[in-house]
Design an enzyme around this catalytic site. Structure first.
Site, PDB file in Angstrom:
ATOM      1  CG  ASN A   1      -8.715  -1.296  11.794  1.00 44.44           C
ATOM      2  OD1 ASN A   1      -8.287  -2.171  11.448  1.00 44.44           O
ATOM      3  ND2 ASN A   1      -9.951  -0.178  11.184  1.00 44.44           N
TER       4      ASN A   1
ATOM      5  CG  ASP B   1       0.103  -0.639   2.803  1.00 40.78           C
ATOM      6  OD1 ASP B   1       1.112  -0.449   2.749  1.00 40.78           O
ATOM      7  OD2 ASP B   1      -1.005  -1.206   3.468  1.00 40.78           O
TER       8      ASP B   1
ATOM      9  CD  GLU C   1      -9.159   0.771   7.883  1.00 37.56           C
ATOM     10  OE1 GLU C   1      -8.519  -0.317   9.014  1.00 37.56           O
ATOM     11  OE2 GLU C   1      -8.379   2.047   7.486  1.00 37.56           O
TER      12      GLU C   1
ATOM     13  CG  HIS D   1      -6.400  -2.240   9.089  1.00 36.11           C
ATOM     14  ND1 HIS D   1      -5.779  -1.075   9.999  1.00 36.11           N
ATOM     15  CD2 HIS D   1      -4.283  -2.222   8.970  1.00 36.11           C
ATOM     16  CE1 HIS D   1      -4.713  -0.067   9.771  1.00 36.11           C
ATOM     17  NE2 HIS D   1      -3.879  -1.711   9.200  1.00 36.11           N
TER      18      HIS D   1
END
EC number: 3.5.99.6
Length: 239
Positions: free
Chosen positions: A134, A68, A141, A136
């Site tokens: 979370n 990313d 996400e 990811h």
């Protein structure tokens, strides 16, 4: 199948991760590596540099594809992932820089371009991953629906807060990123997931032992045939 390795120290953590990557390169010098950024792999990259300098491993024929990049950051920005990879790994080993790939954060067609690049490259031999608080992986996400190919994603507020420590202020943390999609990640021949610290224990347990759900993207790793998970004792505390 998920193979969990728990280690007792930071040194063991880094040596184990680097050893898995080095072993692949020794058996397949032309390996295609999927690489990650963030705090987790820094020590692994340092160890790989050591192994290269000792003559244990070469990257000369390998190629790499990063997960990313932030949207809107130029390559030379202090917090761009291209700069991170150059400074932490690429500048210190023998990989040809043209064989290293990081998505562009400054092209409107970055996602399409990276998808085509990955398709042309073929199957990634080993994908290195960390996991967000979370759940990811990459910047995929939690969501009702997850994208298969590379795409632009709006970053969760939790993610931006976690990354704010690298920027002068939370306001300067980008709101969007371009990320390899879940589909591409799961196509890798082998996945190496690494996590350390007590603050990751809950999400690690949820990802590896909880229900498979797009609300915890890392839980989809349970569907993969060859996942190695390296944890320190704190991150593996709830398993």
């Amino acid at each position: 199948m998920i193979n969990i390795i728990k280690v007792n120290s930071e040194q063991q953590f880094n040596e184990t991760g680097a050893g898995i990557i080095a072993s692949l390169l020794q058996s397949n010098p032309r390996a295609i590596l999927g690489l990650a950024t963030g705090g987790t792999p820094v020590g692994v990259y340092q160890k790989l540099v050591e192994l290269y300098r000792e003559g244990v491993v070469s990257f000369k024929q390998a190629s790499s594809y990063n997960l990313d990049e932030y949207v809107g950051l130029p390559e030379n920005h202090p917090e761009s992932y291209r700069r991170f990879m150059n400074e932490k790994l690429f500048n210190h080993i023998d990989i040809p820089i043209e064989n290293t790939h990081v998505p562009s954060g400054n092209s409107e067609k970055a996602a399409e371009e990276y998808t085509r690049l990955l398709e042309k490259a073929g199957q990634i031999d080993l994908q290195l991953l960390g996991v967000g608080h979370n759940g990811h992986i990459g910047f995929n996400e939690p969501s009702e629906n997850l994208h298969g190919p590379t795409h632009i994603v709006e970053l969760d507020e939790l993610t931006r807060q976690a990354n704010a420590r690298y920027f002068p202020s939370i306001e300067e943390v980008p709101t969007h990123a371009v990320t390899m999609g879940i589909g591409t990640i799961l196509q890798a021949k082998q996945i190496l997931l690494m996590a350390k610290g007590a603050d990751k224990a809950e999400i690690v347990a949820k990802a590896l032992k909880g229900p498979i759900t797009t609300q915890c993207p890392a839980s989809l790793l349970q569907t993969h045939a060859n996942v190695v998970v390296v944890l320190d004792q704190a991150a593996g505390g709830l398993l």
